[in-house]
Design an enzyme around this catalytic site. Structure first.
Site, short mmCIF file in Angstrom:
data_model
loop_
_atom_site.label_atom_id
_atom_site.label_comp_id
_atom_site.label_asym_id
_atom_site.label_seq_id
_atom_site.Cartn_x
_atom_site.Cartn_y
_atom_site.Cartn_z
CE LYS A 27 -3.71 -0.59 2.48
NZ LYS A 27 -4.29 -0.84 3.83
NE ARG A 98 -5.33 3.30 3.77
CZ ARG A 98 -5.42 3.43 2.45
NH1 ARG A 98 -4.84 4.46 1.84
NH2 ARG A 98 -6.05 2.52 1.75
N GLY A 107 -8.14 -6.97 4.37
CA GLY A 107 -9.05 -7.06 5.50
C GLY A 107 -8.51 -7.80 6.72
CG MET A 109 -2.89 -6.93 9.41
SD MET A 109 -1.21 -6.52 9.02
CE MET A 109 -1.32 -6.11 7.30
NE ARG A 371 -5.86 -4.68 -3.16
CZ ARG A 371 -6.41 -4.63 -1.96
NH1 ARG A 371 -5.65 -4.63 -0.90
NH2 ARG A 371 -7.69 -4.58 -1.81
CG HIS A 489 -3.76 -44.53 0.01
ND1 HIS A 489 -5.06 -44.67 -0.42
CD2 HIS A 489 -2.99 -45.28 -0.81
CE1 HIS A 489 -5.08 -45.51 -1.44
NE2 HIS A 489 -3.83 -45.90 -1.69
NE ARG A 595 1.88 -45.08 -9.81
CZ ARG A 595 1.48 -43.87 -9.42
NH1 ARG A 595 1.92 -43.36 -8.30
NH2 ARG A 595 0.62 -43.18 -10.15
CB SER A 797 13.07 -42.72 -13.48
OG SER A 797 11.92 -42.03 -13.06
CG ASN A 801 6.58 -39.89 -3.86
OD1 ASN A 801 6.76 -38.68 -3.93
ND2 ASN A 801 5.58 -40.50 -4.46
CG ASP A 802 10.32 -45.24 -1.88
OD1 ASP A 802 10.20 -45.49 -0.66
OD2 ASP A 802 9.66 -45.82 -2.77
CB CYS A 864 8.65 -40.70 -11.94
SG CYS A 864 9.49 -41.93 -10.94
CE1 TYR A 884 10.80 -38.96 -16.93
CE2 TYR A 884 12.67 -39.30 -18.39
CZ TYR A 884 11.81 -39.76 -17.41
OH TYR A 884 11.98 -41.02 -16.89
P1 ADP Z 1 -7.62 -2.50 3.97
O1 ADP Z 1 -6.19 -2.83 3.87
O2 ADP Z 1 -8.35 -3.38 4.91
O3 ADP Z 1 -8.27 -2.34 2.64
P2 ADP Z 1 -7.39 0.37 4.07
O4 ADP Z 1 -6.22 0.93 4.79
O5 ADP Z 1 -7.23 0.31 2.62
O6 ADP Z 1 -7.71 -1.06 4.69
O7 ADP Z 1 -8.62 1.26 4.47
C1 ADP Z 1 -9.94 0.86 4.66
C2 ADP Z 1 -10.89 1.80 3.93
O8 ADP Z 1 -10.71 3.15 4.36
C3 ADP Z 1 -10.67 1.79 2.42
O9 ADP Z 1 -11.91 1.84 1.79
C4 ADP Z 1 -9.89 3.05 2.19
O10 ADP Z 1 -10.10 3.55 0.91
C5 ADP Z 1 -10.46 3.99 3.26
N1 ADP Z 1 -9.45 4.99 3.63
C6 ADP Z 1 -8.23 4.76 4.13
N2 ADP Z 1 -7.56 5.90 4.31
C7 ADP Z 1 -8.37 6.90 3.92
C8 ADP Z 1 -8.22 8.31 3.83
N3 ADP Z 1 -7.09 8.92 4.19
N4 ADP Z 1 -9.26 9.02 3.37
C9 ADP Z 1 -10.40 8.40 3.01
N5 ADP Z 1 -10.61 7.08 3.05
C10 ADP Z 1 -9.59 6.32 3.49
MG MG Z 2 -7.73 -1.20 1.18
#
Ligand code: ADP
Ligand code: MG
Length: 907
Positions: A27, A98, A107, A109, A371, A489, A595, A797, A801-802, A864, A884
């Site tokens: 990020k 963040r 989601g 952390m 990303r 198995h 086999r 060959s 596994n063995d 193999c 191979y």
């Molecule tokens: P996650 O990694 O769980 O996606 P984010 O850090 O991306 O968490 O943030 C969660 C939500 O909050 C996302 O929808 C993001 O766009 C929003 N958000 C994060 N920082 C800001 C910011 N500075 N202003 C507005 N929205 C934000």
């Molecule tokens: Mg996010």
């Protein structure tokens, strides 16, 4: 100057870059990069992942002391660019805090929004914006998030309700409204008061009012969230190392909740499920952050075409769609145009499908994240090939974009997505072999065969499986076991067959006698329908419809491209004509391991085999072997025909004989009658075959050397079948493989028997055929003395596994008792039966290949074991210079791609 711990970005400048993901997290690195390429991003700074590791070493207090000066300076940087002040009442700056690891962990952390508010600042924000609803909406969100994440009010048990949600529900109930956005300023104020009271009650402390105190609390909470249960579990699943740590990004808030010209959303530059090159996503007007994914309100589509498709699926009329759920393209056309241009810019810049987050604040668009998007296996292939056709990637890059293991998803039958959603999950086990299966429960192999003959679809449910169950497994749609791991198995055999399998589903209580299985109080009978999702390990009640995968043109094109670059060829492990055909369709160019023992388990064959093993003397064995010969010969003919001119390596009998004999009295009685001997005699023979350690016992070439007539019969079947096909004009290249050689003379003895029998056969038939005699390298001694063994053996060959079993000294049948602990403690990084141990077992392979080729420069070497279809192991085989790899039919495309990648990566 000390180590740099804080990297700022904003206003088109940044100290970081996209390629600094290890330090800044995905990020943070991409926020920096977006700044540099002119995408509008709110200013901020990122604290490095290294600080996270320091945090866990030296603790909270010391970290805060070390960071204090840098963070305060970086906050000033934001203040200057935003023209506001952190903690100020008249002109407040609010920030988000963040998380962000090297690899995206969506989601997993924590994130805190609107930080910097308190009872005075909220009034200041109201005055500054003239928007009380917005100010109080932001405040109540902040207290809630901070309370959950930093002050620990979030319930740990998923069945408990969040105390803040309970308060919201109560207030909404009293007011008689359904949606959060129907609450008025007075309600929001009431929420804040109640939230703070809940905090005080639970923690005994007041909610922090000082902006910096809030900030440090949030930063440390993000570090803490690296070690929360969800994150740990996710890392385990995805193979992400705990040492990487998370970065923390602090960023000026932009607000999607400021009214009707504000919005927030998530979008993808292409379709992550199908790969279709179509911009898509969802947004909500007057909302913030997670609202879109949280499911509180129904999000709207970004594009008009997406909106039309959505309405069709959701059964929403065009009038309703256009008035209540218009697309962004229709509702905010100018912003939409800007968004569309920027998503294209980002995709072109990163040269891959992007997953983006954005917010619109009073008509101004801001990007908050981009990303490379996660995608299904099908989307992965389509996107790579589309990017190639669109000239964004070249051939090599397109090949490297495709993750070999993910191809697996494309090859197995799949569940209908909508059907899955409606299904009821009974329990979970290990996703041992991917795919989807639906059928009626049977508990025994012979029942499976019977039901199958009656054209029923069955799922075999067993405590665990053994080779005797093979016939049942073969006809079953899927296999479900209560015990056993990923290398059990059932798991190995099912993967080999490309058959869906869930193993180790501990909640299963199987009662073989009454033919029932109880799962958490629900009792299922033989004949009841269940469905297995081998990709997730989920067991469903009843029928969930499946469909055959579509191997689209893109898949075929990709495979063709792989063959263009590969040096290693890919063969298959196949014991039946059916498997051989499947593998051919997937592009196998030969059989690396056939086999023969698997051929003995069906119907009459097992009887003849048992007779041979239980015979009193050589004569008796010869008689029984004569019965087996035609079966074997017929089997080989089928396989040769399926391979149509490609080489076929047949392994002579390898497993210990006791695996074939009946251990139950009924079976023993049957054999006694068939052979005209007493039950006692049979029982005596069965007991005599018992070994303390059969894996190291009477098996492999040791069998062939003590019972040479077995080797002779098999030779006759292998070459006899080849001669018959030769007459029909089918080209055949048999390679006879002696298993479990440890000593040169062990091999030489076998070779002598083979060549003598061949000479006899050729004389009888007045015809001959070329064949090779080589050996499987499964024993470390064979690898160590490979230069001697190569004086006789014409090919090697590696039976990894063995070889793994004997190099580590781990019995693969017993590894489940300690492997989980070893992985947990990181004594082992991965299961060596799944991923080739390059340092140990790999070293033996390298040595043996070099040793063998020092004597016989053109010695053909292959692998193999199960590893032959595992991408990192395939790449290793390429490096060592093997000719191979051979793997189960459904792994063939994976191995082909991995082999091509190995060649490309070598440059
Ligand atoms: P996650 O990694 O769980 O996606 P984010 O850090 O991306 O968490 O943030 C969660 C939500 O909050 C996302 O929808 C993001 O766009 C929003 N958000 C994060 N920082 C800001 C910011 N500075 N202003 C507005 N929205 C934000
Ligand atoms: Mg996010």
């Amino acid at each position: 100057m000390g180590k740099k711990r804080v990297y700022t970005f904003g206003n088109g400048q940044a100290e970081g870059r996209a390629d600094m993901k290890n330090l800044l997290g995905g990020k943070g690195a991409n926020l920096a990069e977006m700044n540099l390429i002119g995408v509008p991003v709110p200013p901020g700074f990122t604290i490095t992942t290294e600080v996270c590791s320091e945090y866990y070493e030296i603790g909270q207090d010391k970290i805060v002391a070390i960071l204090k000066e840098d963070v305060e300076k970086a906050i000033k940087h934001i203040e200057t660019l935003m023209n506001s002040k952190f903690g100020d009442v008249a002109n407040p700056l609010l920030v988000s805090v963040r998380s962000g690891a090297r690899a995206s962990m969506p989601g997993m952390m924590d994130t805190i929004l609107n930080l910097g508010l308190n009872d005075e600042v909220v009034e200041g924000l109201t005055r500054k914006t003239g928007n009380a609803r917005f100010a109080w909406d932001s405040y109540r969100r902040f207290v809630q998030m901070y309370g959950d994440v930093v002050l620990g009010l979030k319930p740990t048990n998923k069945d408990d309700i969040d105390p803040f949600e309970a308060i919201i529900e109560e207030v909404k109930h009293v007011k008689g409204v359904k949606l959060d956005n129907e609450l008025e300023v007075a309600d929001l104020k009431e929420l804040v008061v109640k939230f703070k009271a809940a905090v005080k009650k639970q923690t005994g402390k007041d909610f922090p009012t000082n902006a910096y105190e809030q900030l440090w609390g949030a930063i440390c909470a993000v570090f803490n969230s690296w070690m929360n249960e969800r994150a740990i579990l996710y890392r385990k699943m995805e193979g992400i190392s705990a040492e990487w740590g998370t970065a923390v990004t602090v960023q000026a808030m932009v607000f999607g909740n400021m009214g009707e010209t504000s919005a927030t959303g998530v979008c993808f530059s292409r379709d992550a499920a199908t790969g279709e090159d179509l911009f898509n996503g969802e947004y909500l007007i007057n909302a913030q952050g997670e609202d879109v994914v949280a499911g509180i309100r129904t999000p709207q589509q970004i594009t008009k075409i997406g909106s039309l498709r959505w309405a069709a699926l959701a059964g929403v009329s065009e009038a309703d769609r256009a008035s209540k759920y218009p697309s962004m393209e229709e509702a905010l056309p100018d912003i939409y145009k800007e968004l569309d241009a920027l998503q294209t810019k980002l995709e072109n810049h990163y040269r891959d499908m992007q997953d983006m987050e954005f917010t619109v604040q009073e008509g101004k668009l801001w990007f908050l994240q981009t990303r490379n998007g996660k995608r299904t296996g099908a989307a992965m292939v389509k996107i790579a090939m589309d990017l190639l056709r669109q000239g964004i990637l070249n051939e090599k890059e397109a090949l490297l974009r495709v993750e070999p293991n993910k191809l697996d998803e494309l090859l197995h039958p799949v569940f209908d997505k909508d059907a899955l959603k409606k299904g009821k999950v009974l329990t979970r086990g290990l996703p041992a072999s991917p795919g989807a299966a639906c059928g009626q429960i049977v508990f025994f192999a012979d029942d499976a065969a019977k039901w199958y003959a009656d054209k029923k679809k069955v799922i075999m449910v067993r405590i665990e499986t053994s080779p005797e169950d093979l016939a049942g497994m073969q006809v079953a749609e899927g296999i479900l076991t209560a015990r056993g791991g990923m290398t059990s198995h059932a798991a190995v055999v099912a993967r080999g067959m490309g058959k869906c399998c869930i193993s180790g589903a501990g909640a299963l209580n199987i009662d073989y006698k009454n033919k029932t299985v109880e799962i958490d109080g629900i009792v299922l009978q033989e004949g009841d329908f269940i469905s297995l999702n081998g990709t997730t390990g989920e067991v469903y009640a009843g029928k969930v419809e499946t469909k055959a995968p579509e191997l689209s043109g893109d898949f075929a094109e990709l495979m063709g491209l792989a063959d263009k670059y590969t040096k290693l060829t890919v063969r298959t492990n196949a014991d039946t004509p059916h498997d051989a055909e499947v593998a051919r369709r997937f592009g196998a160019v030969g059989i690396g391991l056939c086999r023969t023992e698997h051929m003995f388990f069906e119907g009459e064959k097992i009887k003849a085999m048992r007779e041979m093993i239980l015979a009193q003397d050589v004569e008796g064995r010869r008689k029984a072997l004569a019965k087996i010969l035609p079966y074997q010969q017929a089997d080989f003919k089928g396989i040769y025909r399926a391979m149509d001119g490609f080489p076929v390596t047949v392994r002579l009998l390898d497993p210990p004989l006791h695996e074939f004999v009946p251990h139950d009295e009924k079976g023993q009685q049957e054999m006694a009658e068939a052979m005209g001997v007493s039950l006692q005699y049979i029982q005596q023979r069965v007991n005599a075959l018992h070994e303390q350690n059969p894996m190291l016992g009477h098996r492999g070439s040791r069998l062939g050397n003590t019972y040479p007539e077995i080797t002779a019969m098999q030779t006759r079947a292998i070459l006899g079948a080849a001669l018959e096909l030769k007459k029909e004009g089918v080209a055949v290249y048999p390679e006879i493989m002696v298993p479990l050689t440890g000593i040169l003379y062990e091999f030489k003895e076998q070779e002598k028997i083979i060549r003598e029998e061949a000479a006899k056969l050729f004389a009888e038939m007045k015809d001959s055929i070329d064949f090779k005699v080589g050996t499987m390298i499964q024993i470390p001694r064979a690898a160590l003395t490979a230069d001697r063994i190569a004086t006789s053996a014409e090919f090697f060959s590696f039976g990894t596994n063995d070889l793994t079993q004997m190099t580590f000294g781990y019995s693969r049948d017993d590894i489940a008792s300690f492997l989980p602990v070893y992985l947990e403690k990181k004594i082992l990084k991965v299961d060596p039966f799944q991923v080739l141990d390059q340092n140990g077992v790999g070293k033996l392979i390298r040595m043996a290949t070099e040793g063998g080729r020092s004597i016989r420069p053109d010695l053909k070497c292959g692998i193999c074991g199960e590893h032959g279809g595992e991408p990192s192991s395939v790449k290793f085989c390429h490096k060592v210079g093997l000719n191979y790899v051979s793997c189960s039919p459904f792994r063939v495309p994976i191995a082909r791609l991995a082999a091509a990648q190995a060649a490309i990566e070598e440059g």
